[in-house]
Design a protein around this motif. Structure first.
Motif, mmCIF file in Angstrom:
data_model
loop_
_atom_site.group_PDB
_atom_site.id
_atom_site.type_symbol
_atom_site.label_atom_id
_atom_site.label_comp_id
_atom_site.label_asym_id
_atom_site.label_seq_id
_atom_site.Cartn_x
_atom_site.Cartn_y
_atom_site.Cartn_z
ATOM 1 N N ARG A 1 0.857 -1.185 0.000
ATOM 2 C CA ARG A 1 0.000 0.000 0.000
ATOM 3 C C ARG A 1 0.890 1.231 0.000
ATOM 4 N N VAL A 2 0.672 2.113 -0.981
ATOM 5 C CA VAL A 2 1.399 3.377 -1.080
ATOM 6 C C VAL A 2 0.359 4.481 -1.025
ATOM 7 N N ILE A 3 0.517 5.393 -0.089
ATOM 8 C CA ILE A 3 -0.398 6.527 0.024
ATOM 9 C C ILE A 3 0.437 7.794 -0.023
ATOM 10 N N GLY A 4 0.047 8.712 -0.873
ATOM 11 C CA GLY A 4 0.747 9.981 -0.987
ATOM 12 C C GLY A 4 -0.169 11.136 -0.645
ATOM 13 N N ARG A 5 0.373 12.097 0.081
ATOM 14 C CA ARG A 5 -0.385 13.294 0.449
ATOM 15 C C ARG A 5 0.481 14.512 0.194
ATOM 16 N N ASP A 6 -0.160 15.580 -0.211
ATOM 17 C CA ASP A 6 0.545 16.839 -0.398
ATOM 18 C C ASP A 6 0.239 17.709 0.816
ATOM 19 N N GLY A 7 1.219 17.858 1.701
ATOM 20 C CA GLY A 7 1.026 18.614 2.938
ATOM 21 C C GLY A 7 0.761 20.086 2.703
ATOM 22 N N ARG A 8 1.358 20.647 1.668
ATOM 23 C CA ARG A 8 1.178 22.075 1.380
ATOM 24 C C ARG A 8 -0.266 22.343 0.980
ATOM 25 N N LEU A 9 -0.825 21.466 0.169
ATOM 26 C CA LEU A 9 -2.192 21.649 -0.298
ATOM 27 C C LEU A 9 -3.204 20.920 0.578
ATOM 28 N N ALA A 10 -2.715 20.136 1.528
ATOM 29 C CA ALA A 10 -3.555 19.357 2.438
ATOM 30 C C ALA A 10 -4.563 18.510 1.663
ATOM 31 N N GLU A 11 -4.071 17.835 0.630
ATOM 32 C CA GLU A 11 -4.966 16.980 -0.137
ATOM 33 C C GLU A 11 -4.285 15.671 -0.500
ATOM 34 N N PHE A 12 -5.114 14.725 -0.850
ATOM 35 C CA PHE A 12 -4.689 13.391 -1.230
ATOM 36 C C PHE A 12 -3.972 13.450 -2.565
ATOM 37 N N ALA A 13 -2.827 12.804 -2.693
ATOM 38 C CA ALA A 13 -2.059 12.821 -3.941
ATOM 39 C C ALA A 13 -2.203 11.513 -4.717
ATOM 40 N N CYS A 14 -2.089 10.357 -4.043
ATOM 41 C CA CYS A 14 -2.214 9.090 -4.756
ATOM 42 C C CYS A 14 -2.416 7.946 -3.774
ATOM 43 N N GLU A 15 -2.894 6.819 -4.326
ATOM 44 C CA GLU A 15 -2.964 5.584 -3.554
ATOM 45 C C GLU A 15 -2.778 4.421 -4.507
ATOM 46 N N ILE A 16 -1.905 3.509 -4.118
ATOM 47 C CA ILE A 16 -1.675 2.280 -4.858
ATOM 48 C C ILE A 16 -1.822 1.156 -3.845
ATOM 49 N N HIS A 17 -2.593 0.131 -4.178
ATOM 50 C CA HIS A 17 -2.790 -0.968 -3.245
ATOM 51 C C HIS A 17 -2.964 -2.248 -4.035
ATOM 52 N N GLY A 18 -2.276 -3.284 -3.630
ATOM 53 C CA GLY A 18 -2.424 -4.557 -4.313
ATOM 54 C C GLY A 18 -1.674 -5.670 -3.608
ATOM 55 N N GLU A 19 -1.802 -6.868 -4.158
ATOM 56 C CA GLU A 19 -1.132 -8.046 -3.605
ATOM 57 C C GLU A 19 -0.479 -8.808 -4.743
ATOM 58 N N LEU A 20 0.615 -9.516 -4.429
ATOM 59 C CA LEU A 20 1.274 -10.364 -5.401
ATOM 60 C C LEU A 20 1.912 -11.531 -4.670
ATOM 61 N N PRO A 21 2.185 -12.623 -5.388
ATOM 62 C CA PRO A 21 2.811 -13.769 -4.728
ATOM 63 C C PRO A 21 4.136 -13.350 -4.089
ATOM 64 N N GLN A 22 4.353 -13.786 -2.868
ATOM 65 C CA GLN A 22 5.543 -13.405 -2.111
ATOM 66 C C GLN A 22 6.825 -13.744 -2.866
ATOM 67 N N ALA A 23 6.870 -14.873 -3.540
ATOM 68 C CA ALA A 23 8.075 -15.281 -4.266
ATOM 69 C C ALA A 23 8.377 -14.348 -5.434
ATOM 70 N N ASP A 24 7.358 -13.660 -5.982
ATOM 71 C CA ASP A 24 7.551 -12.767 -7.121
ATOM 72 C C ASP A 24 7.921 -11.346 -6.712
ATOM 73 N N ALA A 25 7.785 -11.018 -5.434
ATOM 74 C CA ALA A 25 7.966 -9.640 -4.964
ATOM 75 C C ALA A 25 9.309 -9.020 -5.367
ATOM 76 N N PRO A 26 10.459 -9.699 -5.193
ATOM 77 C CA PRO A 26 11.722 -9.057 -5.566
ATOM 78 C C PRO A 26 11.810 -8.732 -7.064
ATOM 79 N N GLU A 27 11.362 -9.641 -7.923
ATOM 80 C CA GLU A 27 11.429 -9.391 -9.365
ATOM 81 C C GLU A 27 10.445 -8.317 -9.797
ATOM 82 N N VAL A 28 9.240 -8.318 -9.229
ATOM 83 C CA VAL A 28 8.260 -7.293 -9.558
ATOM 84 C C VAL A 28 8.757 -5.934 -9.078
#
Length: 173
Positions: free
Chosen positions: A37-64
Motif C-alpha cells: 500500500r502506497v499513500i501519498g499526500r501533499d502537505g502544502r495543499l492538504a490533499e490526497f495525492a495518490c494511492e496504490i494498493h495490491g497483492e502479489l505472490p511473495q516469491a515474485d515480490a523481488p522481481e516485480v
C-alpha cells in the motif's frame, strides 16, 4: 522461495519529497501473498495525492519490485497540452462525444452522398474527423480510397435542407 518479508510481518517506510509525503507499507497478506500500500499526500495543499494498493505472490515480490523500479526509471512524462489547446479543440468540435440527433444523421448522410469531404462535415456538424468517419462507417457509407489517402475533391456546398413536418431532414435518395 525468496526470503523477502519472511522475517517481518509488516514493514513501514515514509518518504518526503518537497511538500509531498509518501507512506509505504508492505505486509504479509497470507496464503503466500505480499500486500503493498502506497499513500501519498501533499502537505502544502492538504490533499490526497495518490494511492496504490495490491497483492502479489511473495516469491515474485523481488522481481516485480525490480520491474517497477526499471519502468519508473525509464518513464518520461510528456507535458500536458496547454489548456488553450483544449479550448480550441472543443470550440472546433463542440458536439464531440455527444449523441447524434436524427437531423444531424440525416444531414451527414445527405452531405456525404453529395460529395462533402470529412473536413467540411467536421465544420458543419461540430464533430471531430474521427467521429465523422466512425459514424459513416457505422452507417455503412464509404468512398473508394483516393491516391495518398486524401479526401476526394469536395463537391459544391449544399445549402441545408428545410426540416420536414416531423422535424427530420429527408435522407438523400
Amino acid at each position: 522461495m525468496s526470503d523477502f518479508l519472511l522475517s517481518t510481518a509488516e514493514v513501514h517506510r515514509r518518504l518526503t519529497i518537497d511538500s509531498r509525503e509518501y507512506s509505504v507499507v508492505v505486509y504479509d497478506a497470507g496464503g503466500g501473498f505480499v500486500g503493498l500500500r502506497v499513500i501519498g499526500r501533499d502537505g502544502r495543499l492538504a490533499e490526497f495525492a495518490c494511492e496504490i494498493h495490491g497483492e502479489l505472490p511473495q516469491a515474485d515480490a523481488p522481481e516485480v519490485t525490480g520491474l517497477v523500479a526499471a519502468v519508473l526509471a525509464g518513464y518520461r512524462a510528456e507535458p500536458l497540452p496547454p489548456l488553450d489547446w483544449w479550448a480550441a479543440h472543443r470550440a472546433a468540435a463542440p458536439n464531440a462525444g455527444r449523441p447524434w440527433a436524427p437531423h444531424d444523421l440525416d444531414l451527414l448522410v445527405a452531405r456525404f452522398t453529395a460529395g462533402a469531404s470529412v473536413k467540411a462535415l467536421t465544420a458543419e456538424l461540430g464533430r471531430t474527423a474521427g467521429g465523422i468517419r466512425a459514424r459513416l462507417q457505422q452507417l455503412g457509407l464509404t468512398r473508394p480510397a483516393s491516391p495518398g489517402g486524401a479526401d476526394p475533391p469536395e463537391a459544391a456546398p449544399v445549402a441545408p435542407a428545410t426540416p420536414g413536418a416531423e422535424g427530420r431532414l429527408p435522407l438523400a435518395g
